[in-house]
Each structure stands twice: as structure tokens, then as C-alpha cells.
Design a protein around this motif. Sequence first.
Motif, PDB file in Angstrom:
ATOM      1  N   GLY A 388       0.796  -1.219   0.000  1.00 22.80           N
ATOM      2  CA  GLY A 388       0.000   0.000   0.000  1.00 22.80           C
ATOM      3  C   GLY A 388       0.824   1.261   0.000  1.00 22.80           C
ATOM      4  O   GLY A 388       0.291   2.360   0.183  1.00 22.80           O
ATOM      5  N   GLY A 389       2.148   1.157  -0.202  1.00 20.50           N
ATOM      6  CA  GLY A 389       3.017   2.327  -0.183  1.00 20.50           C
ATOM      7  C   GLY A 389       3.212   2.940  -1.558  1.00 20.50           C
ATOM      8  O   GLY A 389       2.602   2.547  -2.555  1.00 20.50           O
ATOM      9  N   TYR A 390       4.103   3.932  -1.596  1.00 23.78           N
ATOM     10  CA  TYR A 390       4.439   4.645  -2.833  1.00 23.78           C
ATOM     11  C   TYR A 390       5.905   4.366  -3.139  1.00 23.78           C
ATOM     12  O   TYR A 390       6.786   4.630  -2.317  1.00 23.78           O
ATOM     13  CB  TYR A 390       4.207   6.140  -2.643  1.00 23.78           C
ATOM     14  CG  TYR A 390       4.684   6.996  -3.800  1.00 23.78           C
ATOM     15  CD1 TYR A 390       3.921   7.119  -4.954  1.00 23.78           C
ATOM     16  CD2 TYR A 390       5.896   7.675  -3.730  1.00 23.78           C
ATOM     17  CE1 TYR A 390       4.354   7.904  -6.016  1.00 23.78           C
ATOM     18  CE2 TYR A 390       6.337   8.460  -4.786  1.00 23.78           C
ATOM     19  CZ  TYR A 390       5.561   8.573  -5.924  1.00 23.78           C
ATOM     20  OH  TYR A 390       5.988   9.339  -6.973  1.00 23.78           O
ATOM     21  N   THR A 391       6.165   3.805  -4.311  1.00 23.13           N
ATOM     22  CA  THR A 391       7.526   3.512  -4.734  1.00 23.13           C
ATOM     23  C   THR A 391       7.801   4.259  -6.027  1.00 23.13           C
ATOM     24  O   THR A 391       7.030   4.147  -6.985  1.00 23.13           O
ATOM     25  CB  THR A 391       7.730   2.003  -4.950  1.00 23.13           C
ATOM     26  OG1 THR A 391       7.437   1.312  -3.738  1.00 23.13           O
ATOM     27  CG2 THR A 391       9.163   1.704  -5.359  1.00 23.13           C
ATOM     28  N   TYR A 407       9.097  -8.055  -7.356  1.00 22.59           N
ATOM     29  CA  TYR A 407       8.221  -6.976  -6.863  1.00 22.59           C
ATOM     30  C   TYR A 407       6.803  -7.511  -6.782  1.00 22.59           C
ATOM     31  O   TYR A 407       6.313  -8.178  -7.691  1.00 22.59           O
ATOM     32  CB  TYR A 407       8.262  -5.770  -7.805  1.00 22.59           C
ATOM     33  CG  TYR A 407       7.293  -4.667  -7.420  1.00 22.59           C
ATOM     34  CD1 TYR A 407       7.665  -3.693  -6.502  1.00 22.59           C
ATOM     35  CD2 TYR A 407       6.017  -4.613  -7.951  1.00 22.59           C
ATOM     36  CE1 TYR A 407       6.779  -2.692  -6.130  1.00 22.59           C
ATOM     37  CE2 TYR A 407       5.126  -3.616  -7.594  1.00 22.59           C
ATOM     38  CZ  TYR A 407       5.512  -2.656  -6.675  1.00 22.59           C
ATOM     39  OH  TYR A 407       4.639  -1.679  -6.303  1.00 22.59           O
ATOM     40  N   SER A 408       6.138  -7.214  -5.665  1.00 22.88           N
ATOM     41  CA  SER A 408       4.722  -7.531  -5.528  1.00 22.88           C
ATOM     42  C   SER A 408       4.084  -6.458  -4.665  1.00 22.88           C
ATOM     43  O   SER A 408       4.760  -5.741  -3.923  1.00 22.88           O
ATOM     44  CB  SER A 408       4.512  -8.920  -4.914  1.00 22.88           C
ATOM     45  OG  SER A 408       5.134  -9.001  -3.651  1.00 22.88           O
ATOM     46  N   ALA A 413      -1.357   0.060  -3.582  1.00 25.82           N
ATOM     47  CA  ALA A 413       0.032   0.465  -3.818  1.00 25.82           C
ATOM     48  C   ALA A 413       0.197   1.165  -5.168  1.00 25.82           C
ATOM     49  O   ALA A 413      -0.589   0.982  -6.092  1.00 25.82           O
ATOM     50  CB  ALA A 413       0.946  -0.751  -3.752  1.00 25.82           C
ATOM     51  N   LEU A 414       1.291   1.948  -5.262  1.00 30.62           N
ATOM     52  CA  LEU A 414       1.620   2.649  -6.512  1.00 30.62           C
ATOM     53  C   LEU A 414       3.119   2.551  -6.746  1.00 30.62           C
ATOM     54  O   LEU A 414       3.915   2.834  -5.857  1.00 30.62           O
ATOM     55  CB  LEU A 414       1.199   4.120  -6.440  1.00 30.62           C
ATOM     56  CG  LEU A 414       1.647   5.023  -7.609  1.00 30.62           C
ATOM     57  CD1 LEU A 414       1.066   4.547  -8.933  1.00 30.62           C
ATOM     58  CD2 LEU A 414       1.254   6.479  -7.356  1.00 30.62           C
ATOM     59  N   PHE A 415       3.499   2.145  -7.957  1.00 33.66           N
ATOM     60  CA  PHE A 415       4.899   2.103  -8.379  1.00 33.66           C
ATOM     61  C   PHE A 415       5.029   2.953  -9.632  1.00 33.66           C
ATOM     62  O   PHE A 415       4.343   2.712 -10.622  1.00 33.66           O
ATOM     63  CB  PHE A 415       5.333   0.662  -8.672  1.00 33.66           C
ATOM     64  CG  PHE A 415       6.811   0.509  -8.961  1.00 33.66           C
ATOM     65  CD1 PHE A 415       7.366   0.999 -10.138  1.00 33.66           C
ATOM     66  CD2 PHE A 415       7.639  -0.131  -8.070  1.00 33.66           C
ATOM     67  CE1 PHE A 415       8.720   0.866 -10.405  1.00 33.66           C
ATOM     68  CE2 PHE A 415       8.999  -0.284  -8.321  1.00 33.66           C
ATOM     69  CZ  PHE A 415       9.531   0.221  -9.498  1.00 33.66           C
ATOM     70  N   GLN A 436      -1.056  -5.775  -8.247  1.00 32.85           N
ATOM     71  CA  GLN A 436      -2.468  -5.711  -7.857  1.00 32.85           C
ATOM     72  C   GLN A 436      -2.903  -4.257  -7.678  1.00 32.85           C
ATOM     73  O   GLN A 436      -4.088  -3.955  -7.696  1.00 32.85           O
ATOM     74  CB  GLN A 436      -2.699  -6.481  -6.566  1.00 32.85           C
ATOM     75  CG  GLN A 436      -2.353  -7.966  -6.678  1.00 32.85           C
ATOM     76  CD  GLN A 436      -2.592  -8.711  -5.383  1.00 32.85           C
ATOM     77  OE1 GLN A 436      -3.754  -8.968  -5.017  1.00 32.85           O
ATOM     78  NE2 GLN A 436      -1.523  -9.045  -4.683  1.00 32.85           N
ATOM     79  N   GLY A 437      -1.921  -3.383  -7.461  1.00 30.73           N
ATOM     80  CA  GLY A 437      -2.197  -1.955  -7.330  1.00 30.73           C
ATOM     81  C   GLY A 437      -2.034  -1.257  -8.661  1.00 30.73           C
ATOM     82  O   GLY A 437      -2.667  -1.620  -9.661  1.00 30.73           O
ATOM     83  N   SER A 438      -1.156  -0.240  -8.699  1.00 29.40           N
ATOM     84  CA  SER A 438      -0.933   0.525  -9.924  1.00 29.40           C
ATOM     85  C   SER A 438       0.554   0.542 -10.243  1.00 29.40           C
ATOM     86  O   SER A 438       1.392   0.774  -9.359  1.00 29.40           O
ATOM     87  CB  SER A 438      -1.444   1.963  -9.770  1.00 29.40           C
ATOM     88  OG  SER A 438      -2.845   1.970  -9.576  1.00 29.40           O
TER      89      SER A 438
END
Length: 722
Positions: A388-391, A407-408, A413-415, A436-438
Amino acid sequence: MTLASVTIKSLEIDKNNYLRISAGTTFKIAFSTGTSCDLEGGNLINRGDLLIEDAGTNGIVVGLGQSLQNLGFGLIQTDRVNEIGISNKGTFTVAQNAIVDLRTCHVEFINNEGFFQNNGTFKTHYYTNAQAFANTGTFLNKGLYYHDGSLSVLLVSGQGYVENQGEFSFVGMQVHSLQVVGNEAKFENSTTGIMNLNGLIEIKDGGTLVNKNYIKNSAATVISILGDSATMVNEDTLYIFETGYKSINLAQNSFFYNDGIILIDSLNAPFEQIINVDSSTFVNNGTLKMDLAHKSTALSIKKHGLFKNNGSFLLSNLGHDSGSGVINYVYGIHIVSGKLEQTGNAELILDSLTSNTSYYYAIGNFDSLVNNGMILLKRIPKAIYNFGGYTENNGTLEFRKIKEKAYSDIAAALFINNGNLNIKNSSSESILIQIQGSFENNHKVKFTNTTSTNRSIWSTGNFYNDGLIEFDESTEGEMAMTGGRFTNDSCGVLKSYVRIQISFNVATPYDSAVNYGLIQNYHIDPFNNIHEMSDLINRGVFLNTSGSINFQGINSGYISRKLSGRISSGIAESPIFRAGSSPSSLETNFYYDSALSILAGTFNNNALTGSTENSGAFSLFFTTSHKPSCPLKTFELEWEEMEPCSSVATNTFTGTLSNDWFKDENWDLNYVPTNCSNVIIPAGKSVVVEQPFRAKANKIETVNGAVLDIHAGSILDAGNGF
């Protein structure tokens, strides 16, 4: 009067008077109460042996108001409770070859706003409830400060200042080796200072510690920095070994600046954090190196803490043995609530992680990870878990020899990748990148020599590409988009030797999967399931140079594998070429050369129609009109003008217009021969194939007297010869 030995019960020297103890003389003060040696106003010079003991309960053994110069041997001892060995408000000096040995029971030395300089040997010890040295004045150490025992050694508080130019040697395990407390308290280990400690260094409430040379420490917690503006600065070498729990602990808006080298190894801290940054700031401008040898979390960032790396951060031999029946998520670097930021020239290398649990990740990001430098994660099972973080990667993020997942993430979450994301030499039985996020790529993602028995990329979230995603020919493991949204924007290029799957369930929106850019696939059979492309809307270019195309989506762009056929006859929609209504992002001109100087034809009315004959080219080139932020892209479409022959026709050269092979009017069938033509050149006729054009025929027959002139640089293909 000269005496070899003097014993008295107490000593008081008035102001402006002094007592000198000569070399060879033993001066002993014993069995008194209160203050045994009161130097409130006078001076004491010792060149012999000064022995002071047993001041009694709640006493002060030596009270200094003026000066004590120890040039010989001084022993001050007591076994009484709550006694103070020396209380200095004046000047206390230990000469270069002199020794002062304090053996009291409570506080051995209080430098109470006085000045203490040690040029020789200064010793303190532990008995019970002892604070060896409390300093609110100035302590300058140029010699050896030696302590044996535990509990607390040196406390610097108030306006206290300590500078070590010599050596601190503390043996045994101390609760506190050093405490620096208060806004004006400061400890400086100078460029010649050496410190060997065995207890906690605590800096709190605004205190400051600066290391300019060498500190070596081993303890459960080595450094604790607490409270507003408490600060440690390391300018040279800090060596932490055989430690556990939190080797470096920052909390409550404190700061650590590393401009030198920090070495941490031989740790024993299961389920703990080696460096803990809690609502504080850690800035690494130098080198931070950890060899953790199968322990727990190397770095934990909590409560909006910041770890900023401007230098080199090297972690090796991480690992974790969870034990039987124990399930814990454990991370080499754990960003709980805060930020890990890498600047332009920084590097973070995490090498060798082993674990017997599937819950161990190299980096767990629950908040913010921003890389502007280089991060290398290698020889590990699982690399980054974005919970759920920002990378954000603006530099280089490289995964090498990954055994499970690079990476998962989860849905929130946003990458964002604006740099280089490389996955190399990895063999996984899982999914290398799972979204599963963006996930947003604006620059480059490359898979090199990777094998995944499951999938290289699997996205059920939102996958957006406006850069380059490339799978090299040594990569195995499909790319699958099976949910959320997939967008390959007009700057996006997807170049793949692996199978691509784009299939969504019927509940997804109409435009969930759209290609505006280029998808170029070299896999021999990229779509072996008719439903796997049913949800793709193609408004860009889709080139498949090796396999078959089984496309069931909506096409308003170009879809093709290697073309064959005569452009002059027009190439309309077919199993190998699909040309939807021309979108605004695509140019309509096709060229024979990459310089776009020789026009081959134009795409309109859902067909590619030639304007000039083939010039010997094996490819067609065209460009796209991108949005302003995209560089101009030139695409190459492999092409072979030869086409399958259902029948062969004889085409005889007449030369009605000229001797040019490539003029329709010069042939009796009124078109230039193809690979399905048997060519006859009659007697007396001369035919020229000019440079750099390419002539084709199934078979060529020249009658006696006929001339076939093939200029240098031109090509003549005759499948069945002459």
C-alpha cells in the motif's frame, strides 16, 4: 620539613596556599567524615603518592575549588554509600606519566563546571550504583581514560563539553558508556581520538556527539538518540560488532549524519531492528555497511521518519530462521511509516538473503520509497513488497538472481518508474513482477536472461506503460494482463520474446485494455488462445514478426506480422495485415528506408497502397505522431514482396516505353514481373535493372541476342533460376 610518609585524617588548604607532595613521599588522608581533602581555595601539587580514602557516608573525598596537579600516583577510594570521589569546581590536571585511580562507591568524579585535563592515565571502576564520571564543565582527554565495570560511565550534561584527543578504553559491559544530555552538552572525539566501548551511547534532549576518528562499540543497543534536535555526526569510522536489538536507535525528532564509514556486523537480534528511525532523520553521506549473518530487520523507518541515502548503503548476508510454527512478516528494510530516499549518486546494495519462511522480504514498503540513485537487490528470494506504499524509481533499480518475486504489491500500492528497472539472471518458480495496485512505467523496464515457470509479469491492477518494456530472447515466462486496466500509451513500446496475454472478464469496462503505441512480439505463437486478446483495443501498432496473429479485439491501427505481396497492388486487410481506420496518432506514409526519404506507399481506405515500386528493401518504415512529450519513433515493418503463387504467368518484355525493368508499359501483361512470373526477354531486347532496385521473377529465359543488364547494387531474385 621533609617526610617519607605522612598520614592525616583530613586536609584543608586555604586560599592562596598550597601543599606540594614531593617525589618519593606518600601522603595519605584516612578515616574522616565530611570532606577529607578540601581544596576550595588552595592548590595541591602531587609528585609522589597521594592516597585518600574513606570519607564516610554522604561525604566528598576531594573537593576542588582551585587546582590539583597530579604528577605522580593518586588513589582515591571508599566503600561507603553515596560518596563522591572528586568534586571539581576548579582545575584538575593529570600529567603525562601520572596516574589517578578512583575507587569510590557512588559518583567517582563530578566535574562541576570545572576544568579537567588528563594527559596521563585516568581510571574509574564499578562498585554499586556508581556513576563513574559526571561532567558539567570541560573535560579534555589527551591520555588514557580507562574504566572497568558496568552501569554508567560518563555523563555529559548542562554546559558540559568533552573532547577526546587520546583514548577511551571501557572494558566489561556497561548500561551506559556515554550519555550526552541537554541542548548545550557536547562530546567530540577528535581526529586523534580512539574510543573502545562496551555500552550504550545515549544522546538526548538536544545533546550532540561528533566523531572525527574512531569509535568501536559492542552492546545490546549501541547508540540511542532521543528528543528534539539530539544529534550524532560521524565523520570517520564507527564500528559496531557483536550486538543485538537496536544497534542505532533514533526517536522523537532526533538526527544522525554519517559522513564517514559505519560498519555493523556479527549481530544477534531476532525480530528486532538494527537501525531504527522513529519520527527522526538519518542521513548517510558516506558508507554504511552491514553484515547481518542471518538476523532480522536491518533498517526500520517509523512514524514519518526519513532515511536519506546520499552515499553507499551495503547490506549482505541477511537472513531469518522463523522457527517451527512461527509466522512473522520480516523485512530486511521495513518502511512502516516514513520515507527512504536515495539521491542521484547514492547506491543501495542488498546481497544474499536466506530464509526458511515465505514471509521474508528484502524491502517492505508501507509508505514511501524514492530512488534517484542505484538500488541493487541480488541473490534473494523476495525483493520488494509494496504494502500500500508509494515507490518511485528515477535512477536504476536492479533485481539480480531473484528466486521468487522481484516486486509484488496490494491494491492500494503505486509504483512509478521514471528510470531503469532491470530484472537479470533470475530463475523463479513464482511471478517475478506481480501487480495488484498501480504500476506506471515512463522509461525502461528490461528482463534479461530470466525464467519464470509462472509469469514474468502478471497484472490484475492498473498497468500503464509510456516507456519501453523489453523481454530479451533468453527470457521465459509470459506477460499477462487479466484485470484492472492496461494502457500502452503513444510513447509506449512493448518489445517481447515471450507470450503476451491480455484478457479481462466481461464485467470490466469497454476500454480497459488499449494500445496507442507499439507492441512488437517475436514469440513463435504469442496468442494461442482465441480469447486472450478479445479485450484489447488497438489504436497504435502491433507487430508480430515471428508467430501467428490471433486478434479478436477492436482495431483502429496497424496489426501485422512479416508482410509479403506487391505494394503496387495494395495490401488490404488479411490474416497478416489489419489496418483499421487511421487514428490521429499514426502517420499514413510508408517508406523503403529508415531515413524516410524513399516513399513506398500510403495507408488509406483500410489498405496500404504503393506509389513507387520496390527499391530492393526488405522492410517498410513509418512514424507515429506522438504527444509533445514523446520522441519521434520510426517503426520497422518486415516485408517481403514475394507472395504465394496460386499460378504462374508468362510475362514477356516488350520495351514499348524504355529498357527499364520497373515500368509496367514495358511488359506484355502490363505489370512488372513478380515472383509468380516466368520472364521471357526476346532476341534484340535490352533490359536494365538499375541501382538500388530489386527485380523478381519465378524463372527468367533470355533468347539469343537478348541483353539483361543488372547494375551494381541492384538485386535480381529468380526462384527457379535462368
